[in-house]
Design an enzyme around this catalytic site. Structure first.
Site, PDB file in Angstrom:
ATOM      1  N   LYS A 137       2.557  -6.871 -17.973  1.00 46.18           N
ATOM      2  CA  LYS A 137       2.483  -7.344 -16.678  1.00 46.18           C
ATOM      3  C   LYS A 137       3.064  -8.839 -16.709  1.00 46.18           C
ATOM      4  O   LYS A 137       3.239  -9.671 -17.630  1.00 46.18           O
ATOM      5  CB  LYS A 137       0.892  -7.583 -16.386  1.00 46.18           C
ATOM      6  CG  LYS A 137       0.567  -8.102 -14.938  1.00 46.18           C
ATOM      7  CD  LYS A 137      -0.910  -8.030 -14.915  1.00 46.18           C
ATOM      8  CE  LYS A 137      -1.398  -8.441 -13.297  1.00 46.18           C
ATOM      9  NZ  LYS A 137      -2.756  -8.545 -13.079  1.00 46.18           N
ATOM     10  N   SER A 221      -4.128  -5.687  -9.609  1.00 41.81           N
ATOM     11  CA  SER A 221      -2.856  -6.301  -9.597  1.00 41.81           C
ATOM     12  C   SER A 221      -1.936  -6.202 -10.660  1.00 41.81           C
ATOM     13  O   SER A 221      -0.726  -6.368 -10.397  1.00 41.81           O
ATOM     14  CB  SER A 221      -3.148  -7.877  -9.697  1.00 41.81           C
ATOM     15  OG  SER A 221      -3.818  -8.313 -10.698  1.00 41.81           O
ATOM     16  N   SER A 245      -8.205  -5.374 -11.612  1.00 38.73           N
ATOM     17  CA  SER A 245      -6.705  -5.327 -11.699  1.00 38.73           C
ATOM     18  C   SER A 245      -6.182  -4.508 -12.759  1.00 38.73           C
ATOM     19  O   SER A 245      -5.055  -4.250 -12.728  1.00 38.73           O
ATOM     20  CB  SER A 245      -6.113  -6.684 -11.792  1.00 38.73           C
ATOM     21  OG  SER A 245      -6.654  -7.435 -10.752  1.00 38.73           O
TER      22      SER A 245
END
Length: 571
Positions: A137, A221, A245
């Site tokens: 990420k 996310s 997330s």
């Protein structure tokens, strides 16, 4: 108040996006006609993306991570050919799905060549993850590359800082651990502006949709991670979780994830939003195309004793015995085997927002299969999760949005429309209120622990884990994610949670009850948002939740439950 310098931040975003695309080798680029075809396609997974890959590349990317590492160790594949297969797949995935912020394929290929030379010269591998491509990420710093975290003002900086001693000179600790273990890092995946959103959209690259069904969101996310993995551009990757997330993208994309207790994996030198909010902090999590992939990298990182460099961590090694003891409570097909069966709670609804039909059916599939396999199921009625959500959300907004607006001012970019009200600039919460909420949160954790302990009163056996929704819907229609309490409550408790895929939404059977009476306005909005035709084919996952520091146990429970589903043919 300042004026947005649209021409400045938009130009910076466009230049950055074009530069990223320019890092894709010409032979891997798709034509405008192919891109248009992808835009019209409902499902980008499986046959659609595979048409752009060669047979040998498909043979590599379809392997489980544990099998791939074994073959690399035996010399059946070189690190370079594996890396090229995943770089190409990720390149195609990004072009059709818009899921990468950073591409550093050349760096990855050079690393693979170094690993191959070492293997050739020494006849052995470099670390437990030798040659395994791992995606990240876009919060994790990798030397030589940007970390924008979706902020335009972070382009070409170190978290907004232009100090040349910092820019492109820092590795996050977990990145250093992965490199020491022999992993290959090759890309960083998309996320929403601020991280604090259950979809993936920002001013840098726009929106990332769900590859299973482009009518829907990939979640957030860590949404780009979930999207890349279901397209097989990665087998395993690292994300973060402050309110769901890593769990939301796993459930929405039909893959697996773990959200560990926050002091288990190193967060040192990882970029973050509101980094000073440490009462209910973000945690490093892992997403994977299998639970085996997650176990592999989790145990490998812990083998490096990361707590020696990150003083926040608990000094807890990988406990293979805990995983094995839990697995021993079931037969290979997942059924109870005469040892102590699993005892699982079922949390059907928080009585605030009722899950939509696909999620209700997914929960029933799991409960029915687990019961038939001879394990125990009990109703789960813990302290009201509304309390946990209220407290948790208050902490996420405690600074009045000042950290977020500080980063936005670096470029003049605005908040994305979906967040403009939630994170408009306010006065920070007072210290007294902050402390009062801290006490209230502590008391909620105590009440939840007392309830969990009470589950042994009837038969002397504590509940091992709880089956819960991840969200009140499958992969959500963009703009219609109204209720996040199912994941947020677990962050307040800091419990261990694994997500497993269960089934897919089916418009022929997931029919809404026309006589349903909503519990409140939010429930009414969630119920009205359900459209069986649009949701058709959307992945349905559940989260399995255990207590703090029970990561090895919950991974084992996940393996048992997923095996039960496979045995029962529920998939």
């Amino acid at each position: 108040m300042f004026l947005f310098r649209d021409e400045t931040w938009k130009a910076k975003a466009e230049a950055k996006t074009n530069a990223t695309l320019g890092k894709i080798a010409p032979e891997w680029r798709l034509s405008s006609k192919e891109l248009e075809k992808a835009a019209q396609q409902r499902d980008l997974t499986g046959p659609f993306i595979e048409q752009y890959l060669e047979e040998e590349e498909l043979r590599i990317i379809k392997l489980d991570a544990t099998t791939l590492v074994s073959k690399l160790r035996k010399g059946e594949f070189t690190a370079k050919e594996v890396t090229l297969a995943f770089c190409k797949t990720a390149a195609v995935a990004h072009q059709i799905n818009n899921n990468l912020h950073e591409i550093f394929f050349e760096q990855a290929i050079q690393r693979a060549e170094e690993l191959d030379r070492y293997y050739h010269e020494h006849g052995t591998t470099v670390g437990l993850l030798h040659g395994l491509p791992v995606s990240l990420k876009d919060q994790f710093h990798v030397k030589g590359n940007d970390t924008t975290m979706g902020y335009i003002g972070w382009i070409g900086t170190y978290e907004g800082n232009k100090d040349p001693d910092l820019v492109h000179k820092i590795n996050s600790q977990v990145v250093s651990e992965l490199l020491e273990l022999g992993a290959i890092l090759y890309c960083k995946t998309s996320l929403p502006q601020t991280l604090l959103f259950g979809e993936t959209v920002n001013n840098l690259i726009g929106r990332t949709l769900n590859p299973n069904n482009q009518n829907l969101s990939c979640g957030g996310s860590s949404g780009g991670e979930g999207a890349l993995q279901v397209l097989r551009g990665s087998l395993v990757g690292f994300g973060t979780d402050i309110g769901g997330s890593v769990r939301i993208p796993a459930a929405f994309n039909g893959i697996f994830s773990i959200r560990p207790t926050h002091t288990r994996l190193p967060y040192r030198n990882v970029a973050n939003v509101i980094p000073g909010e440490t009462t209910y902090p973000s945690t490093i999590g892992i997403l994977g195309t299998s639970l085996g992939a997650i176990e592999l990298v989790f145990s490998a990182v812990l083998s490096r004793q990361p707590w020696l460099n990150d003083p926040v961590l608990a000094p807890i090694s990988w406990r293979q015995s805990l995983l094995d003891e839990t697995l021993a409570r079931a037969a290979p097909d997942g059924s109870a085997n005469g040892n102590t069966p699993l005892k699982l709670g079922i949390y059907w609804t928080d009585n605030v927002v009722t899950p939509q039909p696909p999620i209700q059916r997914g929960l029933r599939i799991v409960v029915d299969a687990v019961r038939k396999a001879g394990h125990k199921i009990v109703e789960w009625q813990p302290p009201d999760q509304r309390t946990a959500k209220r407290i948790h959300l208050a902490f996420l907004k405690a600074d009045g949005g000042h950290d977020i607006h500080k980063q936005l001012r670096l470029s003049g970019e605005p908040l994305i429309p979906q967040l403009r009200e939630t994170f408009r600039l306010r006065d920070p919460m007072s210290l007294i209120t902050y402390q009062e909420l801290t006490v209230e949160g502590r008391d909620y954790e105590g009440a939840y622990a007392d309830y969990w302990n009470s589950t042994a009163e009837s038969d002397g056996q504590l509940v091992d884990a709880v089956i819960m929704p991840v969200a009140p819907h499958a992969a959500v229609i963009p703009g219609k994610y109204y209720h996040t309490a199912y994941t947020e409550s677990i962050n307040l408790l800091d419990y261990s949670a694994v997500v497993i895929p269960v089934t897919k939404a089916d418009k022929s059977i997931d029919i809404a009850d026309p006589n349903y009476t909503p519990l409140n306005d939010v429930d009414a909005k969630n119920w009205a948002a359900y459209d069986a035709d649009i949701y058709d084919g959307a992945p349905v996952g559940v989260q399995l939740v255990a207590r703090k520091y029970d990561e090895e146990k919950i991974l084992a429970v996940g393996r048992i439950v997923y095996q039960i589903l496979k045995t029962a043919g529920a998939r």
